[in-house]
Design an enzyme around this catalytic site. Structure first.
Site, PDB file in Angstrom:
ATOM      1  N   LYS A 114       0.911  -1.403   0.186  1.00 19.44           N
ATOM      2  CA  LYS A 114       0.368   0.082  -0.008  1.00 19.44           C
ATOM      3  C   LYS A 114       1.062   1.523   0.264  1.00 19.44           C
ATOM      4  O   LYS A 114       0.120   2.176  -0.777  1.00 19.44           O
ATOM      5  CB  LYS A 114      -0.591   0.097   1.077  1.00 19.44           C
ATOM      6  CG  LYS A 114      -1.907  -1.067   0.960  1.00 19.44           C
ATOM      7  CD  LYS A 114      -3.560  -1.387   1.604  1.00 19.44           C
ATOM      8  CE  LYS A 114      -4.372  -1.967   0.694  1.00 19.44           C
ATOM      9  NZ  LYS A 114      -5.590  -1.697   1.721  1.00 19.44           N
ATOM     10  N   LYS A 196      -4.295  -9.860  -7.420  1.00 25.82           N
ATOM     11  CA  LYS A 196      -5.184 -10.253  -6.567  1.00 25.82           C
ATOM     12  C   LYS A 196      -6.124  -8.942  -6.897  1.00 25.82           C
ATOM     13  O   LYS A 196      -5.872  -7.641  -7.498  1.00 25.82           O
ATOM     14  CB  LYS A 196      -5.587  -9.344  -4.891  1.00 25.82           C
ATOM     15  CG  LYS A 196      -6.118  -9.593  -4.421  1.00 25.82           C
ATOM     16  CD  LYS A 196      -5.874  -9.799  -2.894  1.00 25.82           C
ATOM     17  CE  LYS A 196      -6.772  -8.079  -2.438  1.00 25.82           C
ATOM     18  NZ  LYS A 196      -6.308  -7.724  -1.256  1.00 25.82           N
ATOM     19  N   LYS A 199     -10.234  -3.446  -4.970  1.00 24.87           N
ATOM     20  CA  LYS A 199     -11.753  -2.290  -5.290  1.00 24.87           C
ATOM     21  C   LYS A 199     -11.526  -1.029  -6.344  1.00 24.87           C
ATOM     22  O   LYS A 199     -12.287  -0.418  -6.994  1.00 24.87           O
ATOM     23  CB  LYS A 199     -12.719  -1.331  -4.718  1.00 24.87           C
ATOM     24  CG  LYS A 199     -12.767  -2.903  -3.095  1.00 24.87           C
ATOM     25  CD  LYS A 199     -13.236  -2.477  -1.354  1.00 24.87           C
ATOM     26  CE  LYS A 199     -12.402  -2.621  -0.506  1.00 24.87           C
ATOM     27  NZ  LYS A 199     -12.877  -3.462   0.834  1.00 24.87           N
TER      28      LYS A 199
HETATM   29  P1  TYM Z   1     -10.557  -5.656   2.895  1.00 21.16           P
HETATM   30  O1  TYM Z   1     -11.341  -4.892   3.246  1.00 21.16           O
HETATM   31  O2  TYM Z   1      -9.188  -5.378   2.233  1.00 21.16           O
HETATM   32  O3  TYM Z   1     -11.547  -7.322   2.815  1.00 21.16           O
HETATM   33  C1  TYM Z   1     -12.036  -6.881   3.222  1.00 21.16           C
HETATM   34  C2  TYM Z   1     -12.062  -9.291   2.924  1.00 21.16           C
HETATM   35  O4  TYM Z   1     -12.169  -9.716   1.888  1.00 21.16           O
HETATM   36  C3  TYM Z   1     -10.790 -10.845   1.736  1.00 21.16           C
HETATM   37  N1  TYM Z   1     -10.468  -9.747   0.554  1.00 21.16           N
HETATM   38  C4  TYM Z   1     -10.096 -11.178  -0.871  1.00 21.16           C
HETATM   39  N2  TYM Z   1     -10.571 -12.770  -0.416  1.00 21.16           N
HETATM   40  C5  TYM Z   1     -10.162 -13.268  -1.428  1.00 21.16           C
HETATM   41  N3  TYM Z   1      -9.676 -13.052  -2.807  1.00 21.16           N
HETATM   42  C6  TYM Z   1     -10.151 -11.426  -3.051  1.00 21.16           C
HETATM   43  N4  TYM Z   1      -9.180 -10.783  -4.140  1.00 21.16           N
HETATM   44  C7  TYM Z   1     -10.199 -10.595  -1.873  1.00 21.16           C
HETATM   45  N5  TYM Z   1     -10.181  -9.071  -1.760  1.00 21.16           N
HETATM   46  C8  TYM Z   1     -10.667  -8.968  -0.165  1.00 21.16           C
HETATM   47  C9  TYM Z   1      -9.581 -10.203   2.238  1.00 21.16           C
HETATM   48  O5  TYM Z   1      -8.819 -11.115   2.500  1.00 21.16           O
HETATM   49  C10 TYM Z   1     -11.104  -9.655   3.989  1.00 21.16           C
HETATM   50  O6  TYM Z   1     -11.236 -11.427   4.475  1.00 21.16           O
HETATM   51  N6  TYM Z   1      -7.750  -5.632   7.608  1.00 21.16           N
HETATM   52  C11 TYM Z   1      -8.853  -5.595   6.291  1.00 21.16           C
HETATM   53  C12 TYM Z   1      -9.859  -5.481   7.060  1.00 21.16           C
HETATM   54  C13 TYM Z   1     -10.075  -5.881   8.550  1.00 21.16           C
HETATM   55  C14 TYM Z   1     -10.808  -7.112   9.574  1.00 21.16           C
HETATM   56  C15 TYM Z   1     -10.012  -7.007  10.759  1.00 21.16           C
HETATM   57  C16 TYM Z   1     -10.606  -8.368   9.017  1.00 21.16           C
HETATM   58  C17 TYM Z   1     -10.301  -5.056   9.714  1.00 21.16           C
HETATM   59  N7  TYM Z   1     -10.168  -5.281  11.182  1.00 21.16           N
HETATM   60  C18 TYM Z   1     -10.263  -7.925  12.332  1.00 21.16           C
HETATM   61  C19 TYM Z   1     -10.726  -9.899   9.923  1.00 21.16           C
HETATM   62  C20 TYM Z   1     -10.811  -8.846  11.594  1.00 21.16           C
HETATM   63  C21 TYM Z   1      -8.664  -5.653   5.379  1.00 21.16           C
HETATM   64  O7  TYM Z   1      -8.458  -4.789   5.024  1.00 21.16           O
HETATM   65  O8  TYM Z   1      -9.855  -6.675   4.407  1.00 21.16           O
END
Ligand code: TYM
Length: 332
Positions: A114, A196, A199
């Site tokens: 990032k 990956k 969004k």
């Molecule tokens: P974030 O918002 O980037 O993504 C949310 C969830 O979706 C999964 N994900 C994917 N899985 C498979 N293939 C993909 N292309 C893909 N893109 C996203 C991510 O692995 C995630 O599970 N830091 C976290 C949010 C968060 C969180 C937490 C998660 C904040 N606090 C506590 C678990 C526990 C994040 O940025 O996810």
């Protein structure tokens, strides 16, 4: 006494929910929600590590709540809440950041990625983000954290932080386990299957979002990058595009990757892409329709997140009070 184990997970409302987040995370949340006590949040505090437009952030946060429910998370059985409405997360995050090492944070691959992509805004929040994520998880004494593959490193760091804290003060935190699906843990971009699906790719056709119209979904799959071979065969190294589509098809159609390979043996890529597109359209159709209906009922959404924040705060404050006591803060 309630013996159910606890789950916490969340998604940043920094854009529309993607098929990647659905297959990597939400689908499992729904499957696990009967057997666990679940806390599912909109991680808006995490979202601001990258600059957000305020009106868009507000809108996407509400849309995300509607989509969580439309995916099958019943607000009567799951605690659905907005992270910034439970201040204990921020409070515990500060404490935990004093038990997290600079070296540990420097090793996080997501920070490296990032900061490379946002070279003009490498803020302190982007760096200390895993301490906030650890607070999110540990404050509910979560047993399990269902996430996609890219979050595994953060959950592992959470365990290290918890272990370090417990080593000094006794058993304060439960050590959480990541829950990563066997298929769908890392859905790749349809335009660049070596990176990956995210969004940020909405305009390039690399990503499919939960609210996309059926014709847009079909177009994205028809244009998906494959290879010059013609066989539908699973081989992530040699055929990353086709293997990604096979994973998507397998989860969307409820089949295994081996069954998918058999089903499409001797049929060309054209047929296969059409079938993947149709399976995804059918998977997302009820979600899109129900989310649109829920979004028009703002009073209902407000009730869900207000009650969710109250329930979440009740549990979170218990852990926070215990932590403050252990570290020597004077109690009120
Ligand atoms: P974030 O918002 O980037 O993504 C949310 C969830 O979706 C999964 N994900 C994917 N899985 C498979 N293939 C993909 N292309 C893909 N893109 C996203 C991510 O692995 C995630 O599970 N830091 C976290 C949010 C968060 C969180 C937490 C998660 C904040 N606090 C506590 C678990 C526990 C994040 O940025 O996810």
């Amino acid at each position: 006494m309630d013996e159910k184990k606890i789950i916490l997970s969340g998604i940043k409302p920094s854009g529309a929910l993607t098929l990647g987040s659905y297959l990597g995370a939400i689908k499992n949340w729904v499957e696990l929600s009967d057997t666990y006590n679940c806390y599912y949040m909109m991680a808006d505090m995490h979202a601001i590590t990258i600059r957000q437009d305020p009106a868009a952030l507000r809108r996407t946060t509400l849309e995300q709540i509607a989509q969580y429910i439309a995916c099958g998370l019943d607000p009567d059985k799951n605690v659905i809440f907005i992270q910034s409405q439970v201040p204990a997360h921020a409070e515990l995050s500060w404490v935990l950041s004093c038990y997290t090492m600079f070296g540990e944070l420097s090793r996080m691959t997501q920070f490296k990625d990032k900061s490379a992509k946002n070279a003009d805004n490498i803020n302190a929040g982007l760096f200390t983000y895993p301490a906030l994520m650890a607070a999110d998880i540990l404050i509910y004494q979560a047993d399990l954290v269902p996430v996609g593959d890219d979050q595994k490193q953060h959950v592992e760091l959470t365990r290290d932080i918890a272990g370090r804290f417990n080593g000094i003060y006794g058993d304060v935190f439960k050590l959480p386990e990541p829950f990563i699906p066997k298929v769908g843990a890392r859905i790749m971009s349809l335009q660049d299957p070596t990176s990956k699906m995210s969004k940020s790719e909405q305009d390039t056709g690399g990503c499919v979002c939960l609210m996309d119209k059926p014709e847009d979904i079909m177009r994205a799959f028809k244009r998906a990058v494959t290879d010059s071979d013609t066989r539908v065969r699973y081989d992530v190294k040699e055929k990353p595009g086709v293997s990604n589509l096979m994973q998507i098809y397998a989860v969307a159609a409820g089949k295994s990757v081996i069954e998918t390979e058999k089903d499409f043996d001797c049929r060309g890529y054209g047929d296969f892409k059409q079938a993947v597109g149709e399976a995804v359209v059918e998977l997302l159709r009820p979600v899109r329709e129900e989310a649109a209906r829920l979004l028009s009922d703002k009073a209902y959404l407000e009730k869900v997140y207000t009650e969710g924040a109250e329930k979440a705060a009740y549990t979170a404050n218990k852990t926070l009070r215990k932590v403050y006591k252990k570290i020597g803060f004077v109690q009120k």
